[in-house]
Design a protein around this motif. Structure first.
Motif, PDB file in Angstrom:
ATOM      1  N   SER A  34      -4.226 -20.416   0.527  1.00 30.99           N
ATOM      2  CA  SER A  34      -4.540 -21.797   0.167  1.00 30.99           C
ATOM      3  C   SER A  34      -3.485 -22.404  -0.746  1.00 30.99           C
ATOM      4  N   LYS A  35      -2.650 -21.551  -1.342  1.00 25.71           N
ATOM      5  CA  LYS A  35      -1.550 -22.002  -2.187  1.00 25.71           C
ATOM      6  C   LYS A  35      -0.307 -21.193  -1.831  1.00 25.71           C
ATOM      7  N   THR A  36       0.858 -21.765  -2.050  1.00 25.08           N
ATOM      8  CA  THR A  36       2.099 -21.067  -1.735  1.00 25.08           C
ATOM      9  C   THR A  36       2.157 -19.708  -2.409  1.00 25.08           C
ATOM     10  N   GLU A  37       1.688 -19.622  -3.637  1.00 24.60           N
ATOM     11  CA  GLU A  37       1.882 -18.415  -4.425  1.00 24.60           C
ATOM     12  C   GLU A  37       0.865 -17.301  -4.175  1.00 24.60           C
ATOM     13  N   ASP A  38      -0.236 -17.584  -3.482  1.00 22.36           N
ATOM     14  CA  ASP A  38      -1.285 -16.577  -3.331  1.00 22.36           C
ATOM     15  C   ASP A  38      -1.598 -16.278  -1.874  1.00 22.36           C
ATOM     16  N   PHE A  39      -1.744 -14.982  -1.589  1.00 24.23           N
ATOM     17  CA  PHE A  39      -2.057 -14.532  -0.222  1.00 24.23           C
ATOM     18  C   PHE A  39      -3.129 -13.456  -0.373  1.00 24.23           C
ATOM     19  N   LEU A  40      -4.295 -13.717   0.170  1.00 27.54           N
ATOM     20  CA  LEU A  40      -5.428 -12.813   0.013  1.00 27.54           C
ATOM     21  C   LEU A  40      -5.671 -12.022   1.298  1.00 27.54           C
ATOM     22  N   LEU A  41      -5.951 -10.747   1.129  1.00 30.66           N
ATOM     23  CA  LEU A  41      -6.320  -9.876   2.247  1.00 30.66           C
ATOM     24  C   LEU A  41      -7.762  -9.433   2.045  1.00 30.66           C
ATOM     25  N   THR A  42      -8.605  -9.681   3.043  1.00 36.03           N
ATOM     26  CA  THR A  42     -10.016  -9.330   2.931  1.00 36.03           C
ATOM     27  C   THR A  42     -10.418  -8.328   4.003  1.00 36.03           C
ATOM     28  N   LEU A  43     -11.090  -7.289   3.561  1.00 31.87           N
ATOM     29  CA  LEU A  43     -11.739  -6.346   4.464  1.00 31.87           C
ATOM     30  C   LEU A  43     -13.207  -6.753   4.469  1.00 31.87           C
ATOM     31  N   GLU A  44     -13.677  -7.291   5.568  1.00 28.01           N
ATOM     32  CA  GLU A  44     -15.011  -7.864   5.619  1.00 28.01           C
ATOM     33  C   GLU A  44     -16.091  -6.808   5.399  1.00 28.01           C
ATOM     34  N   SER A  45     -15.883  -5.637   5.974  1.00 26.69           N
ATOM     35  CA  SER A  45     -16.837  -4.532   5.847  1.00 26.69           C
ATOM     36  C   SER A  45     -16.015  -3.247   5.878  1.00 26.69           C
ATOM     37  N   ALA A  46     -15.698  -2.731   4.703  1.00 30.21           N
ATOM     38  CA  ALA A  46     -14.734  -1.634   4.611  1.00 30.21           C
ATOM     39  C   ALA A  46     -15.208  -0.382   5.344  1.00 30.21           C
ATOM     40  N   THR A  47     -14.263   0.286   5.984  1.00 27.72           N
ATOM     41  CA  THR A  47     -14.519   1.563   6.652  1.00 27.72           C
ATOM     42  C   THR A  47     -13.566   2.614   6.099  1.00 27.72           C
ATOM     43  N   SER A  48     -13.899   3.877   6.318  1.00 30.84           N
ATOM     44  CA  SER A  48     -13.075   4.966   5.782  1.00 30.84           C
ATOM     45  C   SER A  48     -11.661   4.932   6.365  1.00 30.84           C
ATOM     46  N   SER A  49     -11.516   4.406   7.581  1.00 32.26           N
ATOM     47  CA  SER A  49     -10.191   4.327   8.195  1.00 32.26           C
ATOM     48  C   SER A  49      -9.289   3.302   7.505  1.00 32.26           C
ATOM     49  N   GLN A  50      -9.864   2.489   6.647  1.00 34.07           N
ATOM     50  CA  GLN A  50      -9.079   1.513   5.904  1.00 34.07           C
ATOM     51  C   GLN A  50      -8.652   2.032   4.537  1.00 34.07           C
ATOM     52  N   THR A  51      -8.977   3.292   4.240  1.00 30.39           N
ATOM     53  CA  THR A  51      -8.414   3.943   3.063  1.00 30.39           C
ATOM     54  C   THR A  51      -6.908   4.039   3.259  1.00 30.39           C
ATOM     55  N   SER A  52      -6.158   3.446   2.337  1.00 31.00           N
ATOM     56  CA  SER A  52      -4.714   3.338   2.529  1.00 31.00           C
ATOM     57  C   SER A  52      -4.098   2.732   1.270  1.00 31.00           C
ATOM     58  N   VAL A  53      -2.784   2.649   1.280  1.00 30.13           N
ATOM     59  CA  VAL A  53      -2.098   1.859   0.258  1.00 30.13           C
ATOM     60  C   VAL A  53      -1.591   0.591   0.926  1.00 30.13           C
ATOM     61  N   TYR A  54      -1.861  -0.536   0.294  1.00 32.34           N
ATOM     62  CA  TYR A  54      -1.540  -1.837   0.850  1.00 32.34           C
ATOM     63  C   TYR A  54      -0.412  -2.477   0.041  1.00 32.34           C
ATOM     64  N   PHE A  55       0.593  -2.946   0.762  1.00 32.51           N
ATOM     65  CA  PHE A  55       1.737  -3.588   0.122  1.00 32.51           C
ATOM     66  C   PHE A  55       1.837  -5.035   0.567  1.00 32.51           C
ATOM     67  N   CYS A  56       2.046  -5.892  -0.415  1.00 31.84           N
ATOM     68  CA  CYS A  56       2.367  -7.285  -0.157  1.00 31.84           C
ATOM     69  C   CYS A  56       3.882  -7.432  -0.231  1.00 31.84           C
ATOM     70  N   ALA A  57       4.425  -8.302   0.596  1.00 35.83           N
ATOM     71  CA  ALA A  57       5.852  -8.595   0.560  1.00 35.83           C
ATOM     72  C   ALA A  57       6.053 -10.089   0.749  1.00 35.83           C
ATOM     73  N   THR A  58       7.176 -10.588   0.243  1.00 38.18           N
ATOM     74  CA  THR A  58       7.494 -12.002   0.414  1.00 38.18           C
ATOM     75  C   THR A  58       8.951 -12.171   0.796  1.00 38.18           C
ATOM     76  N   GLY A  59       9.250 -13.302   1.458  1.00 38.28           N
ATOM     77  CA  GLY A  59      10.616 -13.622   1.832  1.00 38.28           C
ATOM     78  C   GLY A  59      10.788 -15.120   1.957  1.00 38.28           C
ATOM     79  N   GLN A  60      12.023 -15.586   1.754  1.00 40.09           N
ATOM     80  CA  GLN A  60      12.274 -17.028   1.793  1.00 40.09           C
ATOM     81  C   GLN A  60      12.082 -17.589   3.181  1.00 40.09           C
ATOM     82  N   GLY A  61      12.562 -16.859   4.171  1.00 40.27           N
ATOM     83  CA  GLY A  61      12.458 -17.333   5.542  1.00 40.27           C
ATOM     84  C   GLY A  61      12.119 -16.181   6.446  1.00 40.27           C
TER      85      GLY A  61
END
Lengths: 112, 113
Positions: free
Chosen positions: B69-96
């Motif tokens: 909803s804003k340039t600076e924020d990016f949200l990731l939602t797991l609607e109903s978490a499962t064991s297969s979603q156990t992980s490490v999550y990385f956010c990344a950004t780039g100009q283009g």
């Protein structure tokens, strides 16, 4: 189908023993090839971007080179602090954008 | 490097609960990405955004949704978490997008029990 393949999966070196890591790719029209270093428990740290065959970039003991099919990360006289996982990525076209797509990485251990 | 912060950095949640991970950047980069990293698979793209309210799916998007909803924020939602979603999550950004370098945050470790 893997579009970015890194080898070897793991590499053990003695301090001072130079070697190379390989990243081969199968994309048409390369838009960019990226090398990152990742330490345990950390996010990937950017090292180099290469755009065209024949290009080379250096940083301390690391030198990245690029051909039309692969890139090499040369490590000269490595030290234990060079131990890390090295990741390669290539920009691949998807839906009008170019998305960095990663290989599985090479885990490097340098023994003193 | 881009100023990228992820929160929470560590979370343990129960199967079936919703979870939201937040990525905040201070570099005014247009593109933002969510990857997950698992042994044997490397970094795989979940979703990415190419502008406010503009998002698209990646290789492993099932079970995940995103919002920007804003340039600076990016949200990731797991609607109903499962064991297969156990992980490490990385956010990344780039100009283009066209061959531009992307920069990573420090990661969010998620365990679903």
């Amino acid at each position: 189908e893997d579009q970015v393949t890194q080898s070897p999966e793991a590499l053990r070196l003695q301090e001072g023993e130079s070697s190379s890591l390989n990243c081969s790719y199968t994309v048409s029209g390369l838009r960019g090839l990226f090398w990152y270093r990742q330490d345990p428990g950390k996010g990937p740290e950017f090292l180099f971007t290469l755009y065209s065959a024949g290009e080379e970039k250096e940083k301390e003991r690391l030198k990245a080179t690029l051909t039309k099919k692969e890139s090499f990360l040369h490590i000269t006289a490595p030290k234990p602090e060079d131990s890390a996982t090295y990741l390669c990525a290539v920009s691949i076209e998807a839906g009008g954008s170019y998305i960095p797509t990663f290989g599985r990485g090479t885990s490097l251990i340098v023994h003193p | 490097d881009a100023g990228i912060t992820q929160s929470p950095r560590h979370k343990v949640t129960e199967t079936g609960t919703p979870v939201t991970l937040r990525c905040h950047q201070t570099e005014n980069h247009r593109y933002m990405y969510w990857y997950r990293q698992d042994p044997g698979h490397g970094l795989r793209l979940i979703h990415y955004s190419y502008g406010v309210k503009d998002t698209d799916k990646g290789e492993v998007s099932d079970g995940y949704s995103v919002s920007r909803s804003k340039t600076e924020d990016f949200l990731l939602t797991l609607e109903s978490a499962t064991s297969s979603q156990t992980s490490v999550y990385f956010c990344a950004t780039g100009q283009g997008s066209y061959g531009n370098t992307i920069y990573f945050g420090e990661g969010s470790w998620l365990t679903v029990v």
